[in-house]
Motif scaffolding. Structure first.
Motif, PDB file in Angstrom:
ATOM      1  N   GLY A 167       0.855  -1.255  -0.230  1.00 18.66           N
ATOM      2  CA  GLY A 167      -0.086  -0.128   0.009  1.00 18.66           C
ATOM      3  C   GLY A 167       0.957   1.305  -0.072  1.00 18.66           C
ATOM      4  N   SER A 168       0.132   2.320   0.040  1.00 22.76           N
ATOM      5  CA  SER A 168       0.943   3.635   0.012  1.00 22.76           C
ATOM      6  C   SER A 168       1.054   4.120   1.337  1.00 22.76           C
ATOM      7  N   PHE A 169       0.179   3.857   2.373  1.00 17.41           N
ATOM      8  CA  PHE A 169       0.290   3.985   3.722  1.00 17.41           C
ATOM      9  C   PHE A 169       0.599   5.473   3.885  1.00 17.41           C
ATOM     10  N   ASP A 170      -0.129   6.570   3.445  1.00 22.14           N
ATOM     11  CA  ASP A 170       0.209   7.818   3.418  1.00 22.14           C
ATOM     12  C   ASP A 170      -0.888   8.697   4.130  1.00 22.14           C
ATOM     13  N   PRO A 171      -1.149   8.712   5.215  1.00 18.28           N
ATOM     14  CA  PRO A 171      -0.318   7.819   6.278  1.00 18.28           C
ATOM     15  C   PRO A 171      -1.075   6.426   6.829  1.00 18.28           C
ATOM     16  N   VAL A 172      -0.634   5.462   7.522  1.00 13.51           N
ATOM     17  CA  VAL A 172      -1.186   4.329   7.808  1.00 13.51           C
ATOM     18  C   VAL A 172      -2.354   4.805   8.663  1.00 13.51           C
ATOM     19  N   THR A 173      -3.636   3.927   8.477  1.00 16.72           N
ATOM     20  CA  THR A 173      -4.695   4.393   9.327  1.00 16.72           C
ATOM     21  C   THR A 173      -5.131   3.292  10.216  1.00 16.72           C
ATOM     22  N   LEU A 174      -6.284   3.340  11.126  1.00 18.30           N
ATOM     23  CA  LEU A 174      -6.763   2.309  11.928  1.00 18.30           C
ATOM     24  C   LEU A 174      -7.222   1.385  11.001  1.00 18.30           C
ATOM     25  N   GLY A 175      -7.899   1.447   9.784  1.00 16.82           N
ATOM     26  CA  GLY A 175      -8.250   0.609   8.828  1.00 16.82           C
ATOM     27  C   GLY A 175      -7.117  -0.212   8.646  1.00 16.82           C
TER      28      GLY A 175
END
Ligand code: PNS
Length: 170
Positions: free
Chosen positions: A8-16
């Motif tokens: 993923g991009s994780f921009d940013p990492v979320t709780l999902g």
């Protein structure tokens, strides 16, 4: 040894994302979180920042590695010796893109399967894009991202504001 890549991009990492990580580490022996390094996507956070945040928020899991990657996901999965790609499916809107991606990847490498997790209901609306937007307008993001990420996101937004103000002519 069941090794999977969660890209993923994780921009940013979320709780999902955290929900998908938490559920997949229970199923696989090792989870490699692949962080896409693609400047064409103009990420808010550099790949180094995204990797660091992911390392910070996944410390509790022993069978996880955070690894940046460039180029094709399937090449990265091969390099990592992973037999699965993990993706989260939120709503029907995700389906078309995810189906296309998993089928293309399967054509490129039939030995790598995509495993979908349906997102938990409480996170089904959540995306990094909307989190960035809420943060950009000063909204409360604490219910969307881990605390350490909220701190970094607010810091980044303040830096961006200062940068824009400094660029404006007097
Ligand atoms: O978090 P995202 O932005 O939805 O993740 C998308 C990602 C990184 C999984 C996707 O863009 C990707 O795999 N990019 C690498 C290039 C590639 O392999 N494209 C897919 C061929 S269909």
């Amino acid at each position: 040894m069941l090794r999977a890549v969660y890209p993923g991009s994780f921009d940013p990492v979320t709780l999902g994302h955290m929900d998908i990580i938490r559920r997949s580490v229970k199923i696989v022996d090792e989870l490699i979180v692949g962080v896409l390094n693609n400047n064409a996507k103009m990420p808010l956070f550099s790949v180094e920042e995204r990797v660091k945040m992911l390392n910070d928020v996944t410390r509790e899991f022993s069978n996880i590695k955070i690894v940046p990657f460039e180029g094709l996901l399937i090449d990265f999965a091969r390099q990592m010796n992973a037999s699965f790609v993990v993706r989260g499916l939120r709503a029907i809107t995700d389906f078309e893109y995810e189906l296309q991606m998993s089928q293309t990847n399967h054509k490129l490498e039939p030995d790598v399967e995509t495993m979908f997790f349906t997102t938990s209901i409480e996170y089904s609306y959540l995306s990094s894009t909307t989190v960035r937007e809420v943060a950009a307008f000063g909204g409360d993001i604490s219910q969307f991202v881990p605390e350490a990420v909220a701190i970094q996101l607010n810091r980044k937004m303040n830096e961006e504001k200062e940068r824009v103000m400094n660029e404006q002519p007097n």
